[in-house]
Design an enzyme around this catalytic site. Sequence first.
Site, PDB file in Angstrom:
ATOM      1  CG  HIS A  47      -1.979  -0.831   0.988  1.00 28.87           C
ATOM      2  ND1 HIS A  47      -3.267  -0.319   0.704  1.00 28.87           N
ATOM      3  CD2 HIS A  47      -2.402  -2.133   1.495  1.00 28.87           C
ATOM      4  CE1 HIS A  47      -4.091  -1.330   0.639  1.00 28.87           C
ATOM      5  NE2 HIS A  47      -3.467  -2.295   1.225  1.00 28.87           N
ATOM      6  CG  ASP A  73      -7.157  -2.950   1.629  1.00 26.48           C
ATOM      7  OD1 ASP A  73      -6.558  -3.710   0.762  1.00 26.48           O
ATOM      8  OD2 ASP A  73      -6.592  -2.750   2.666  1.00 26.48           O
ATOM      9  CD  GLU A 106      -5.031  -9.185   3.135  1.00 32.52           C
ATOM     10  OE1 GLU A 106      -5.041  -7.816   2.489  1.00 32.52           O
ATOM     11  OE2 GLU A 106      -4.374  -9.160   4.217  1.00 32.52           O
ATOM     12  CG  HIS A 158      -4.319  -6.631  -0.716  1.00 26.44           C
ATOM     13  ND1 HIS A 158      -3.763  -6.189   0.182  1.00 26.44           N
ATOM     14  CD2 HIS A 158      -3.423  -6.772  -1.878  1.00 26.44           C
ATOM     15  CE1 HIS A 158      -2.482  -5.656  -0.280  1.00 26.44           C
ATOM     16  NE2 HIS A 158      -2.272  -6.169  -1.312  1.00 26.44           N
TER      17      HIS A 158
END
Length: 281
Positions: A163, A170, A252, A255
């Site tokens: 990130h 996200d 995830e 993500h």
Amino acid sequence: MRRIRTASRAPLAAAAVLLALLVAPAPAAQAASPAARAASGQGHEPKAPEEFVALRDVAPTIRQDIRYFTEHNFVGERIDGYRRPMCIVTEDTAKALARAQRSLLRRGYTLKVYDCYRPQRAVDHFVRWAEDLDDEKMKREFYPRVEKSRLFEDGYIAEKSGHSRGSTVDITVVELPAKPTRPYRPGEPLVPCYAPQDERFPDNSVDMGTGFDCFDTLSHTDDPRITEEQRSNRQLLKTTLERQGFTNLPEEWWHFTHKPETFPDTYFDFPVSRHSLRPHR
């Protein structure tokens, strides 16, 4: 050193001192420490390169629910570096998200981001929290089946995050018209993030099988235990973003990273704030 007697000159010396005090400039104020300047929002914070933009300037219809600006996250407090509840990404990422959003709008959905660019100081905040094994106030919601001592080993927390390079988000999907969501109330009873959708914290996202930031294997994008509806929703998000150059992190469902990354090897630390950005071209 030999002392010189000055008793007979005392009146003249006193007068000289008084005159000096009258004409001397006032002493300069003591400079604030770097920590004090940072606390007051002053000082020279790092700026974002010109390739970074506010997502709202490029794709204003994408919803934003920036969780790390709030106390509703796995730490339970606002995270360092989040000065404003806004999404900042590289311009290439923002344009790709705008294309994905146009595709979803035609089908009656909208994208919603939970987190975008994340400064290194925020990642450092996560690391400090993870090392404090006594702080488990948000465990029941975000990691009920994982021991906090294993968060590093299991890969939920790391000292660096993609990130911080600016091309990772996200993100989720919301069906239109979007239902309103209530704010999180600190101290409210917590429900496991993998509970049925109508039991866990209300989020206007379509049912993805878990909440955002759920530290659990049920968050794996292709986990076989999720329902057909949840699998369909995850695939809607995944295929829509993949068509625009995004890659999903298999552990995830929320993500995604836009490839090729604008800054594949650089981890930035400017705050999440409009003041960090150059004027939009």
